[in-house]
Write an enzyme that holds these catalytic residues in place. Structure first.
Site, PDB file in Angstrom:
ATOM      1  N   LYS A   1      44.384  41.722  47.912  1.00  0.00           N
ATOM      2  CA  LYS A   1      43.611  40.701  48.561  1.00  0.00           C
ATOM      3  C   LYS A   1      44.502  41.403  50.139  1.00  0.00           C
ATOM      4  O   LYS A   1      45.858  40.648  50.098  1.00  0.00           O
ATOM      5  CB  LYS A   1      43.742  39.320  48.687  1.00  0.00           C
ATOM      6  CG  LYS A   1      43.344  38.471  49.357  1.00  0.00           C
ATOM      7  CD  LYS A   1      41.257  38.914  49.637  1.00  0.00           C
ATOM      8  CE  LYS A   1      40.669  38.147  48.642  1.00  0.00           C
ATOM      9  NZ  LYS A   1      39.189  38.071  48.248  1.00  0.00           N
TER      10      LYS A   1
ATOM     11  N   LYS B   1      39.531  38.626  38.197  1.00  0.00           N
ATOM     12  CA  LYS B   1      37.669  38.971  38.229  1.00  0.00           C
ATOM     13  C   LYS B   1      37.560  40.851  37.449  1.00  0.00           C
ATOM     14  O   LYS B   1      36.400  40.191  36.757  1.00  0.00           O
ATOM     15  CB  LYS B   1      37.272  38.178  39.092  1.00  0.00           C
ATOM     16  CG  LYS B   1      35.861  38.858  39.947  1.00  0.00           C
ATOM     17  CD  LYS B   1      35.507  38.549  41.524  1.00  0.00           C
ATOM     18  CE  LYS B   1      34.201  39.083  41.980  1.00  0.00           C
ATOM     19  NZ  LYS B   1      33.844  38.804  43.215  1.00  0.00           N
TER      20      LYS B   1
END
Length: 161
Positions: free
Chosen positions: A68, A56
């Site tokens: 993450k 992304k």
């Protein structure tokens, strides 16, 4: 598929909470990605989501890699603030060295993340942060998530009517 650069496990006995952090890739910049607070978050999920953040950020030509974090906790737990503080302490060095840039995700809020930055003495990193900016009253960090998509659809419907 390449393995992540770092997979860090947090254990309750040592860190005060269970969870993990996956830094997928930092080629374009620090690992950037949300802090997910859910009772069933797991390493496989974090690896997939960190890879998605890498893609992304690269797609949008952002100077950031992918990461993450996951905290195994119910978002409405009485221990929530204590657990978030323990997470901040566990990742403080990575935040200060600009290796990991946390952001809101499922179960965490902009206020949680700002609190982590303040806790670790990295408030100066917030100056140009998306966490402090809004568009029509909506935090920009939220606009880059699925929640942002929902808010955009609702706004579009309201304008159309």
């Amino acid at each position: 598929m390449l393995e992540p650069e770092a997979v860090i496990h947090f254990e309750n006995s040592k860190h005060g909470f269970d969870g993990g952090l996956v830094i997928d890739n930092t080629l374009l910049g620090p690992g950037s990605g949300g802090v997910r607070i859910l009772p069933d978050v797991n390493e496989v999920e974090l690896k997939i989501l960190a890879k998605a953040m890498t893609r992304k950020n690269a797609f949008f030509n952002l100077p950031a890699g992918g990461a993450k974090a996951g905290i195994i906790c119910h978002p409405q737990s009485r221990n929530r603030d204590k657990v978030i503080s323990a997470f901040g302490a566990a990742v403080s060095d990575m935040i200060r060295r600009f290796r990991y840039v946390p952001s809101p995700d499922m179960g965490s809020t902009e206020s949680d993340i700002i609190g982590i930055y303040r806790q670790v003495g990295a408030e100066s990193l917030l100056r140009n942060s998306i966490l402090l900016k809004t568009l029509n009253g909506i935090p920009l960090a939220r606009l880059s998530t699925a929640e942002g998509v929902v808010e955009a659809v609702i706004a579009t419907v309201q304008i159309a009517n």
